[in-house]
Design an enzyme around this catalytic site. Structure first.
Site, PDB file in Angstrom:
ATOM      1  N   ARG A  17       0.837  -1.209   0.000  1.00 49.26           N
ATOM      2  CA  ARG A  17       0.000   0.000   0.000  1.00 49.26           C
ATOM      3  C   ARG A  17       0.876   1.266   0.000  1.00 49.26           C
ATOM      4  O   ARG A  17       0.948   1.985  -0.988  1.00 49.26           O
ATOM      5  CB  ARG A  17      -0.950  -0.026   1.218  1.00 49.26           C
ATOM      6  CG  ARG A  17      -2.048   1.002   1.186  1.00 49.26           C
ATOM      7  CD  ARG A  17      -1.630   2.402   1.575  1.00 49.26           C
ATOM      8  NE  ARG A  17      -1.033   2.481   2.906  1.00 49.26           N
ATOM      9  CZ  ARG A  17      -0.429   3.568   3.362  1.00 49.26           C
ATOM     10  NH1 ARG A  17      -0.324   4.659   2.615  1.00 49.26           N
ATOM     11  NH2 ARG A  17       0.120   3.593   4.570  1.00 49.26           N
ATOM     12  N   ASP A  18       1.578   1.508   1.076  1.00 48.26           N
ATOM     13  CA  ASP A  18       2.367   2.751   1.174  1.00 48.26           C
ATOM     14  C   ASP A  18       3.476   2.738   0.124  1.00 48.26           C
ATOM     15  O   ASP A  18       3.806   3.775  -0.463  1.00 48.26           O
ATOM     16  CB  ASP A  18       2.973   2.864   2.580  1.00 48.26           C
ATOM     17  CG  ASP A  18       3.264   4.297   3.001  1.00 48.26           C
ATOM     18  OD1 ASP A  18       3.330   5.163   2.124  1.00 48.26           O
ATOM     19  OD2 ASP A  18       3.436   4.535   4.208  1.00 48.26           O
ATOM     20  N   HIS A 209       5.115   4.464  12.738  1.00 46.47           N
ATOM     21  CA  HIS A 209       5.212   4.333  11.271  1.00 46.47           C
ATOM     22  C   HIS A 209       6.286   5.313  10.791  1.00 46.47           C
ATOM     23  O   HIS A 209       6.017   6.500  10.624  1.00 46.47           O
ATOM     24  CB  HIS A 209       3.829   4.675  10.708  1.00 46.47           C
ATOM     25  CG  HIS A 209       3.692   4.689   9.230  1.00 46.47           C
ATOM     26  ND1 HIS A 209       3.005   3.706   8.537  1.00 46.47           N
ATOM     27  CD2 HIS A 209       4.090   5.576   8.282  1.00 46.47           C
ATOM     28  CE1 HIS A 209       2.995   3.991   7.241  1.00 46.47           C
ATOM     29  NE2 HIS A 209       3.648   5.132   7.061  1.00 46.47           N
ATOM     30  N   HIS A 211       9.066   6.722   8.155  1.00 44.03           N
ATOM     31  CA  HIS A 211       9.712   6.773   6.844  1.00 44.03           C
ATOM     32  C   HIS A 211      11.191   7.057   7.103  1.00 44.03           C
ATOM     33  O   HIS A 211      11.544   7.696   8.098  1.00 44.03           O
ATOM     34  CB  HIS A 211       9.053   7.839   5.966  1.00 44.03           C
ATOM     35  CG  HIS A 211       7.703   7.401   5.465  1.00 44.03           C
ATOM     36  ND1 HIS A 211       7.495   6.975   4.173  1.00 44.03           N
ATOM     37  CD2 HIS A 211       6.512   7.279   6.089  1.00 44.03           C
ATOM     38  CE1 HIS A 211       6.223   6.629   4.018  1.00 44.03           C
ATOM     39  NE2 HIS A 211       5.604   6.807   5.175  1.00 44.03           N
ATOM     40  N   CYS A 242       4.470   9.221   0.280  1.00 45.01           N
ATOM     41  CA  CYS A 242       3.113   9.711   0.063  1.00 45.01           C
ATOM     42  C   CYS A 242       3.177  10.748  -1.050  1.00 45.01           C
ATOM     43  O   CYS A 242       3.894  11.747  -0.920  1.00 45.01           O
ATOM     44  CB  CYS A 242       2.542  10.317   1.338  1.00 45.01           C
ATOM     45  SG  CYS A 242       0.925  11.048   1.057  1.00 45.01           S
ATOM     46  N   ASN A 251       9.417   3.950   3.298  1.00 46.79           N
ATOM     47  CA  ASN A 251       9.273   3.556   4.697  1.00 46.79           C
ATOM     48  C   ASN A 251      10.564   2.857   5.142  1.00 46.79           C
ATOM     49  O   ASN A 251      11.335   2.379   4.322  1.00 46.79           O
ATOM     50  CB  ASN A 251       8.139   2.535   4.845  1.00 46.79           C
ATOM     51  CG  ASN A 251       6.783   3.123   4.569  1.00 46.79           C
ATOM     52  OD1 ASN A 251       6.436   3.334   3.414  1.00 46.79           O
ATOM     53  ND2 ASN A 251       6.038   3.390   5.608  1.00 46.79           N
TER      54      ASN A 251
HETATM   55  P1  HMG Z   1     -12.653  14.523  -3.129  1.00 44.86           P
HETATM   56  O1  HMG Z   1     -12.309  14.991  -4.500  1.00 44.86           O
HETATM   57  O2  HMG Z   1     -12.817  15.534  -2.058  1.00 44.86           O
HETATM   58  O3  HMG Z   1     -13.915  13.562  -3.063  1.00 44.86           O
HETATM   59  O4  HMG Z   1     -11.540  13.456  -2.702  1.00 44.86           O
HETATM   60  P2  HMG Z   1     -15.258  13.506  -3.790  1.00 44.86           P
HETATM   61  O5  HMG Z   1     -16.189  12.794  -2.880  1.00 44.86           O
HETATM   62  O6  HMG Z   1     -15.646  14.863  -4.332  1.00 44.86           O
HETATM   63  O7  HMG Z   1     -14.946  12.529  -5.032  1.00 44.86           O
HETATM   64  C1  HMG Z   1     -14.092  12.868  -6.103  1.00 44.86           C
HETATM   65  C2  HMG Z   1     -14.062  11.686  -7.081  1.00 44.86           C
HETATM   66  O8  HMG Z   1     -13.470  10.547  -6.442  1.00 44.86           O
HETATM   67  C3  HMG Z   1     -15.448  11.235  -7.526  1.00 44.86           C
HETATM   68  O9  HMG Z   1     -15.311  10.693  -8.829  1.00 44.86           O
HETATM   69  C4  HMG Z   1     -15.782  10.147  -6.541  1.00 44.86           C
HETATM   70  O10 HMG Z   1     -16.695   9.216  -7.052  1.00 44.86           O
HETATM   71  C5  HMG Z   1     -14.427   9.480  -6.366  1.00 44.86           C
HETATM   72  P3  HMG Z   1     -15.781  11.500 -10.128  1.00 44.86           P
HETATM   73  O11 HMG Z   1     -17.239  11.736  -9.918  1.00 44.86           O
HETATM   74  O12 HMG Z   1     -14.969  12.784 -10.121  1.00 44.86           O
HETATM   75  O13 HMG Z   1     -15.430  10.572 -11.242  1.00 44.86           O
HETATM   76  N1  HMG Z   1     -14.287   8.831  -5.068  1.00 44.86           N
HETATM   77  C6  HMG Z   1     -13.886   7.562  -4.930  1.00 44.86           C
HETATM   78  N2  HMG Z   1     -13.557   6.616  -5.830  1.00 44.86           N
HETATM   79  C7  HMG Z   1     -13.168   5.428  -5.332  1.00 44.86           C
HETATM   80  N3  HMG Z   1     -13.100   5.145  -4.020  1.00 44.86           N
HETATM   81  C8  HMG Z   1     -13.416   6.067  -3.099  1.00 44.86           C
HETATM   82  C9  HMG Z   1     -13.833   7.336  -3.549  1.00 44.86           C
HETATM   83  N4  HMG Z   1     -14.223   8.452  -2.907  1.00 44.86           N
HETATM   84  C10 HMG Z   1     -14.489   9.360  -3.850  1.00 44.86           C
HETATM   85  N5  HMG Z   1     -13.328   5.784  -1.802  1.00 44.86           N
HETATM   86  C11 HMG Z   1     -10.822  11.592  -1.410  1.00 44.86           C
HETATM   87  C12 HMG Z   1     -11.521  12.932  -1.411  1.00 44.86           C
HETATM   88  C13 HMG Z   1     -10.592  11.208   0.043  1.00 44.86           C
HETATM   89  C14 HMG Z   1     -11.716  10.572  -2.095  1.00 44.86           C
HETATM   90  C15 HMG Z   1      -9.474  11.710  -2.186  1.00 44.86           C
HETATM   91  O14 HMG Z   1      -8.801  12.842  -1.761  1.00 44.86           O
HETATM   92  C16 HMG Z   1      -8.620  10.493  -1.998  1.00 44.86           C
HETATM   93  O15 HMG Z   1      -8.951   9.403  -2.455  1.00 44.86           O
HETATM   94  N6  HMG Z   1      -7.457  10.639  -1.325  1.00 44.86           N
HETATM   95  C17 HMG Z   1      -6.567   9.533  -1.037  1.00 44.86           C
HETATM   96  C18 HMG Z   1      -5.182  10.031  -0.804  1.00 44.86           C
HETATM   97  C19 HMG Z   1      -4.271   8.904  -0.404  1.00 44.86           C
HETATM   98  O16 HMG Z   1      -4.586   7.729  -0.543  1.00 44.86           O
HETATM   99  N7  HMG Z   1      -3.062   9.271   0.095  1.00 44.86           N
HETATM  100  C20 HMG Z   1      -2.063   8.326   0.496  1.00 44.86           C
HETATM  101  C21 HMG Z   1      -2.414   7.584   1.750  1.00 44.86           C
HETATM  102  S1  HMG Z   1      -2.053   8.486   3.229  1.00 44.86           S
HETATM  103  C22 HMG Z   1      -0.379   8.129   3.552  1.00 44.86           C
HETATM  104  O17 HMG Z   1       0.303   7.621   2.703  1.00 44.86           O
HETATM  105  C23 HMG Z   1       0.161   8.387   4.932  1.00 44.86           C
HETATM  106  C24 HMG Z   1       0.316   7.105   5.755  1.00 44.86           C
HETATM  107  O18 HMG Z   1       1.196   6.191   5.128  1.00 44.86           O
HETATM  108  C25 HMG Z   1       0.868   7.435   7.164  1.00 44.86           C
HETATM  109  C26 HMG Z   1       2.114   8.325   7.140  1.00 44.86           C
HETATM  110  O19 HMG Z   1       3.110   7.987   6.469  1.00 44.86           O
HETATM  111  O20 HMG Z   1       2.062   9.347   7.818  1.00 44.86           O
HETATM  112  C27 HMG Z   1      -1.025   6.396   5.953  1.00 44.86           C
HETATM  113 MG    MG Z   2       3.370   6.307   5.213  1.00 47.23          MG
END
Ligand code: HMG
Ligand code: MG
Length: 301
Positions: A17-18, A209, A211, A242, A251
């Site tokens: 995932r990450d 967690h 990195h 990210c 990581n």
């Molecule tokens: P948004 O644009 O505010 O949401 O995004 P929305 O509800 O307006 O939807 C926009 C579009 O996304 C729409 O599609 C929705 O249908 C679709 P369109 O009509 O434009 O074709 N949509 C989805 N599609 C599939 N699955 C869903 C979903 N939700 C909406 N669940 C949203 C908000 C949260 C969806 C977006 O910003 C997003 O997906 N962000 C994910 C970012 C991400 O994954 N980042 C990496 C993970 S975090 C990380 O790595 C840190 C961590 O490792 C810890 C650390 O290191 O600190 C965990």
């Molecule tokens: Mg991370």
């Protein structure tokens, strides 16, 4: 070793995932599945498999449904998936998820860039997600990003992290993962934050967690261990980062973590050779050499 150092540690593998969310090359679904299956064979007790997020945000994990449906699930092994909203939960449940992770941050600006929500808004979003997950018997984790520093904030006060953790705790998450998203933490910060956090949250439910952007991840693990932390996230081959956090790199590598824990006589149930096999498999699909120090040593000459 200090008396507070746990004798057994849970290693949470986040590479699929990450790691893969941040790779430039397109990785075929069957390669991801073989990678996860190899991690299962290596004995990892928790393998974060993928994310049910918007494909526009993270195109690399757009095949989440196929990945989760296809991987071999060993008994007793947990395969959590990231879920940002109710839509993500629906998709995850339909694909057979039994464990999920919601994710927020200690930085409002990062959270907006990452999930288009302030911290408050994200917590509001999680309420129905966690309520439904709990009702369905789903295991839950809450991530907090940018716990030790952020490119968007002058500094992150440990009290801020504790406040977010309390709110996740109040929503009933089973585990809280404290993220050093951009790899800036130093061991003194780990000690300070752990002391503050575990006044409110049972230490057995707190994961760290790290990195390894600046090479401090293993030192931070050691500091966490000495405080009694027993859950650490890591990523096979040192994959990771990210896309919404400038400067975030891989990581802490799972091999490097297991090598250190093995040497300290701390049980994990994970085979170091098995992790090397999984890392070697995924490394062949990447366009850059892996950063894991142990992997480099094991595969050189
Ligand atoms: P948004 O644009 O505010 O949401 O995004 P929305 O509800 O307006 O939807 C926009 C579009 O996304 C729409 O599609 C929705 O249908 C679709 P369109 O009509 O434009 O074709 N949509 C989805 N599609 C599939 N699955 C869903 C979903 N939700 C909406 N669940 C949203 C908000 C949260 C969806 C977006 O910003 C997003 O997906 N962000 C994910 C970012 C991400 O994954 N980042 C990496 C993970 S975090 C990380 O790595 C840190 C961590 O490792 C810890 C650390 O290191 O600190 C965990
Ligand atoms: Mg991370």
């Amino acid at each position: 070793m200090l008396a507070s150092t746990p004798r057994r540690v849970t290693v949470v593998e986040v590479g699929p995932r990450d790691g893969l969310q941040n790779e430039r090359v397109e990785i075929a679904t069957d390669v991801k599945v073989r990678f996860i299956d190899a991690l299962t064979s290596a004995g990892l007790p928790v393998i974060e498999a993928t994310s049910f997020v918007s494909a526009k945000s993270i195109p690399q994990l757009a095949d989440a449904d196929a990945v989760l449906r296809t991987v071999r699930r060993a008994p007793g092994v947990r395969y959590p998936v990231l879920v940002p909203n109710e839509r993500g939960l629906e998709r995850a449940l339909a694909a057979g998820a039994t464990a999920i992770a919601v994710f927020t941050a200690a930085s409002d600006e990062f959270n907006r860039r990452n999930i288009n929500a302030s911290i408050d808004e994200s917590i509001d979003r999680f309420v129905p997600v966690l309520k439904r997950a709990k009702a369905d018997g789903i295991w839950t984790r809450g991530y907090i990003s940018m716990c030790f520093g952020s490119p968007f904030d002058e500094q992150i006060a440990p009290e801020r992290v504790v406040e977010v953790a309390r709110r996740l705790d109040a929503l009933g998450v089973d585990e809280i993962s404290v993220g050093d998203t951009i790899g800036v933490a130093t061991p003194n910060q780990v000690v300070e934050l752990t002391a503050l956090l575990t006044k409110d949250i049972d230490i057995g439910r707190v994961a760290m967690h790290f990195h390894d952007t600046r090479g401090t991840a293993l030192a931070n693990v050691l500091a966490g261990l000495e405080c009694g932390i027993s859950i650490f996230d890591s990523s096979a081959a040192g994959l990771g980062g990210c896309p919404y956090a400038p400067g975030a790199s891989g990581n802490l590598a799972t091999e490097d973590l297991i090598y250190m824990l093995d040497g300290m006589g701390i049980q994990t149930g994970v085979s170091l050779d098995g992790v090397v096999t999984a890392s070697t498999l995924i490394a062949q699909a990447l366009d850059h050499p892996p950063t894991s120090k142990y992997l480099q040593a094991a595969t050189s000459g």
